[in-house]
Design a protein around this motif. Structure first.
Motif, PDB file in Angstrom:
ATOM      1  N   HIS A  10       0.828  -1.210   0.000  1.00 11.88           N
ATOM      2  CA  HIS A  10       0.000   0.000   0.000  1.00 11.88           C
ATOM      3  C   HIS A  10       0.865   1.265   0.000  1.00 11.88           C
ATOM      4  CE1 HIS A  10      -3.460   2.534   0.551  1.00 11.88           C
ATOM      5  NE2 HIS A  10      -2.909   3.083   1.624  1.00 11.88           N
ATOM      6  N   GLU A  11       1.980   1.240   0.735  1.00 15.12           N
ATOM      7  CA  GLU A  11       2.889   2.395   0.733  1.00 15.12           C
ATOM      8  C   GLU A  11       3.482   2.630  -0.651  1.00 15.12           C
ATOM      9  OE1 GLU A  11       5.927   2.369   3.706  1.00 15.12           O
ATOM     10  OE2 GLU A  11       4.497   1.937   5.312  1.00 15.12           O
ATOM     11  N   LYS A  12       3.827   1.557  -1.322  1.00 14.44           N
ATOM     12  CA  LYS A  12       4.451   1.674  -2.637  1.00 14.44           C
ATOM     13  C   LYS A  12       3.440   2.027  -3.722  1.00 14.44           C
ATOM     14  CE  LYS A  12       7.892  -0.686  -5.446  1.00 14.44           C
ATOM     15  NZ  LYS A  12       8.755  -1.857  -5.572  1.00 14.44           N
ATOM     16  N   TYR A  13       2.202   1.532  -3.591  1.00 17.44           N
ATOM     17  CA  TYR A  13       1.158   1.751  -4.597  1.00 17.44           C
ATOM     18  C   TYR A  13      -0.124   2.253  -3.918  1.00 17.44           C
ATOM     19  CZ  TYR A  13       4.356  -1.331  -7.120  1.00 17.44           C
ATOM     20  OH  TYR A  13       5.467  -1.900  -7.682  1.00 17.44           O
ATOM     21  N   PRO A  14      -0.129   3.493  -3.436  1.00 21.63           N
ATOM     22  CA  PRO A  14      -1.282   3.990  -2.678  1.00 21.63           C
ATOM     23  C   PRO A  14      -2.569   4.116  -3.492  1.00 21.63           C
ATOM     24  CG  PRO A  14       0.273   5.769  -3.112  1.00 21.63           C
ATOM     25  CD  PRO A  14       0.929   4.487  -3.570  1.00 21.63           C
ATOM     26  N   ASP A  15      -2.493   4.194  -4.812  1.00 21.76           N
ATOM     27  CA  ASP A  15      -3.684   4.349  -5.643  1.00 21.76           C
ATOM     28  C   ASP A  15      -4.300   3.023  -6.071  1.00 21.76           C
ATOM     29  OD1 ASP A  15      -3.428   7.118  -5.510  1.00 21.76           O
ATOM     30  OD2 ASP A  15      -2.099   7.172  -7.258  1.00 21.76           O
ATOM     31  N   VAL A  16      -3.680   1.922  -5.681  1.00 24.66           N
ATOM     32  CA  VAL A  16      -4.198   0.599  -6.047  1.00 24.66           C
ATOM     33  C   VAL A  16      -5.086   0.079  -4.922  1.00 24.66           C
ATOM     34  CG1 VAL A  16      -3.571  -1.788  -6.558  1.00 24.66           C
ATOM     35  CG2 VAL A  16      -2.184   0.082  -7.473  1.00 24.66           C
ATOM     36  N   SER A  17      -6.281  -0.359  -5.292  1.00 26.58           N
ATOM     37  CA  SER A  17      -7.202  -0.944  -4.317  1.00 26.58           C
ATOM     38  C   SER A  17      -6.830  -2.408  -4.108  1.00 26.58           C
ATOM     39  CB  SER A  17      -8.630  -0.830  -4.844  1.00 26.58           C
ATOM     40  OG  SER A  17      -9.515  -1.482  -3.968  1.00 26.58           O
ATOM     41  N   LEU A  18      -6.766  -2.811  -2.860  1.00 29.97           N
ATOM     42  CA  LEU A  18      -6.350  -4.170  -2.536  1.00 29.97           C
ATOM     43  C   LEU A  18      -7.370  -4.794  -1.593  1.00 29.97           C
ATOM     44  CD1 LEU A  18      -3.996  -6.210  -2.860  1.00 29.97           C
ATOM     45  CD2 LEU A  18      -3.019  -5.220  -0.791  1.00 29.97           C
TER      46      LEU A  18
END
Length: 113
Positions: A10-18
């Motif tokens: 999440h830190e590396k890809y904050p715009d990706v929903s997981l």
């Protein structure tokens, strides 16, 4: 472990929903297309899947400080054969990995409890 991996992602890809799905067989969910990826300790032998290492882990022997083994920096695998131990159940992924690793040294684990 999963909290660390998800947090780092999440830190590396904050715009990706997981979304994290609970499953005992995440591999089937990946194969069915219900999940984009799964995290497992033992990648299945399936040509439709690619296993990419996420991180490297090590198994350690934990012993009481007053035991002779506590003064050593390493313990040979064959020495485990003669030690009483507590171990995970045989169907747990960590136990399966430990059994696989130790079988190359001709060591079979026999838990005391």
């Amino acid at each position: 472990m999963l909290n660390f991996v998800v947090g780092e992602y999440h830190e590396k890809y904050p715009d990706v929903s997981l979304s994290v799905l609970g499953s005992t067989d995440g591999v089937d969910q990946v194969l069915k297309g219900d999940a984009d990826f799964g995290i497992t300790m033992s990648p299945p032998p399936d040509d439709r899947l690619i296993a990419v290492p996420l991180y490297q882990d090590e198994l350690v022997v934990v012993t009481a400080a007053n035991q002779p083994e506590a003064q050593r920096s390493r313990i040979a695998l064959e020495e485990l054969r003669h030690m009483r131990m507590v171990m995970l159940t045989k169907d747990h992924e960590c136990r399966i990995r430990a059994d696989e690793s130790l079988s190359g040294a001709w060591v079979q684990l026999g838990a005391a409890h």
